[in-house]
Write an enzyme that holds these catalytic residues in place. Sequence first.
Site, short mmCIF file in Angstrom:
data_model
loop_
_atom_site.label_atom_id
_atom_site.label_comp_id
_atom_site.label_asym_id
_atom_site.label_seq_id
_atom_site.Cartn_x
_atom_site.Cartn_y
_atom_site.Cartn_z
N ASP A 411 4.27 30.32 -6.03
CA ASP A 411 5.41 30.11 -6.70
C ASP A 411 6.71 29.93 -6.12
OD1 ASP A 411 6.60 30.95 -9.39
OD2 ASP A 411 7.67 32.47 -8.16
N GLU A 466 4.60 25.08 -6.83
CA GLU A 466 5.64 25.09 -8.00
C GLU A 466 7.01 24.62 -7.21
OE1 GLU A 466 7.79 27.67 -11.07
OE2 GLU A 466 7.78 28.40 -9.03
#
Length: 824
Positions: A411, A466
């Site tokens: 992330d 991401e």
Amino acid sequence: MVSFILRVIFVKGNVAENNELAKQLPIERTCGFQKLLRHRISTSRFLVPQRVKQNFPILSVLTDDSSSMTRMEDETENIGILSTDQGLEPFKDHFKYRMKRYVDQKLLLEKHEGGLEEFAKGYLEFGFNREDGGIVYREWAPAAKEAQLIGDFNGWDGSNHKMERNEFGVWSISIPDSGGKPAIPHGSRVKFRFKHDGVFIDRIPAWIKYATVDSSRFGAPYDGVYWDPPPSERYEFKYPRPPKPKAPRIYEAHVGMSSSEPRVNSYREFADDVLPRIRANNYNTVQLMAVMEHSYYASFGYHVTNFFAASSRSGTPEDLKYLIDKAHSLGLRVLVDIVHSHASNNVTDGLNGFDVGQSSQESYFHTGDRGYHKLWDSRLFNYANWEVLRFLLSNLRWWIEEFKFDGFRFDGVTSMLYHHHGINMSFTGNYNEYFSEATDVDAVVYLMLANCLVHNIFPDATVIAEDVSGMPGLGSPVSMGGIGFDYRLAMAIPDRWIDYLKNKKDEEWSMKEISQSLTNRRYTEKCISYAESHDQAIVGDKTIAFLLMDQEMYTGMSSLTDASPTIERGITLHKMIHFITMALGGEGYLNFMGNEFGHPEWIDFPREGNEWSYEKCRRQWNLVDADHLRYKFMNAFDRAMNELDDKFPFLASTKQIVSSTNEEDKVIVFERGDLVFVFNFHPENTYEGYKVGCDLPGKYRVALDSDAWGFGGDGRVGHNIDHFTSPEGIPGVAETNFNNRPNSFRVLSPPRTSVVYYRVEESQEGHNNSEPVNVQGKLAADVPAELESPESSATLAADDVDDVTARKIEDQKQNRIVGGESNV
């Protein structure tokens, strides 16, 4: 300078040249370290950590050494990524520098820790471990002046359990067993107490493996829990990991909000109730959010407080293991959202509690502005710190080895890659935006080490980044000078769909723009496409289904009555948007839990602003389970999309050719693998005898049809019709072909439909493996002949169609309209 080299081959270009380039590209995914060592790299050329002692080289900070850089030039001259994108050549020095930094660090780990893989076993040294008939606890806290271990086991009085500090700031204590039993009982609460500026502070151990909170007390602090269950209570894995799929079809899920009831769901309930749904829809991978412990539920799991602890809201570590093992038994791989881009600002419950104003060399985080993310209100790691590297790399190994996860979704990678963290940045594609003083090379080197580690200890791991910036090389092997991720999330795609749904009328949709948005990715760097994830539905926004149908979803989803124009448009576009995103947008596909059936509304976690309500923090499975509601049609199509890739593996195919983006007709035609896709976005026009280009000559049939009855459509396309090709122009001379394709065939293309055609091999005539995908996940050939429409074979089994719907189908068959324009 264009930011992306297109993986898609537009037929206007030189297909032969693209194919030749593809053959020349290396397919290895190695860490590059051994490869570079073969180029005579000497260990004497590299920096040695400061104050090194075996097992605890604590405070080394990576620094620049221009003389070492000069001596490394010969060894780092070969940067493979430059040969695949000559536009990167001006930044060769940048790639050489970061590769040097990476090799420097690998050599230091080899010399002082036994190598990267050994270094990443920090959880066997730090935190609580069983050693020599007792429990040994170690904590890195160089800013502490005194330290004690406290907990239930000593009445929270640490006077008899004082810890000793070594010269590197590591505090330790050994507690022998008592009466043949551990002095600290399994499941009992513990904390680390240390003195700073004359004051004792209690903190949860940084390496704690379980943390709980008294749910009966509002705002109560978390407690660390000593977790070492006896053999009778320890979960033992029963099933092997499934093999790595050629293309991941990912089901993104949040365990806590997976219940249909307004409450937090458990790992075991998710395993027993939700995993079978995921398997039934033909996904091959589950991506779990919010697994790492986070004290604030509404953070969606992204403000992590305890990095080695599975969130206790949904159960124990053993319960999580049960979930993963159950997934493996169903043939599902499991990825975990890993948050190494930042840490919660919470000082009471989290890692930030160890920061008491000391220097960056003695902290997990940078000091000052560099250590704080102003938009996320969170702390930022110092990736150049030796102990931070140990902590984060060990964290990756912990989740893979202890819980048998099959990989990670990293992330917030954009925040890691740049000193500006992507804040107020609009990436235009100019390569100077990626490779400049704004690049955080410390973080880049950490990510290179992380990917190398993960693929070394588990070669079949899947690791996804991401990243919204599109940094070149992010998805290239470390051995080529890349960062080493297997995939990057194609984050611009959902933004395009949201823009269209909110700001453009249907007739304003551009086929070229849609196609370019879906294919705008770097050649040789794989992407995971998605139309919507959890991000698009969090409070303040809506799911795609709700954007399309809004309030009418509350009253118009019954199949017992005719669909309104809004509902009909919404369901058809919902299917088309998700399908073209899957088919054209990447080398893998992702869907967030519930969106496969058009989950309405939005996501809103319990918080003060909604009076701590769970109403919008759940999944309404009852909607898709109700046979009289239209949600089942979108779910059935989602299942068929995934089955299509199982039967005709197109996601893993490098053959992707867009032959037509017709703005007037509102039609997109492309080939992926050996399939031909025809998407008609026109709201009204049906095209009879519509001519589509293809590569191979022969006979084509329908493989999947969004307009089939079982998907809530009108059944206008015949599935038992053979479409024979005609040659176009001079073989091998693209400009004489139809849309630069050597062959063509004609189809019926109703408005707002997507139809896929497969080529029938003569040797497969009459065999099931040449039959289309059926709406119920069965082959059309398996449907009894008496249930077939004279003009369409896409019919539901009789027990899947209620009486009212059956009558409606008959009415529509009698009143079918197939008029409209043709492109003949």
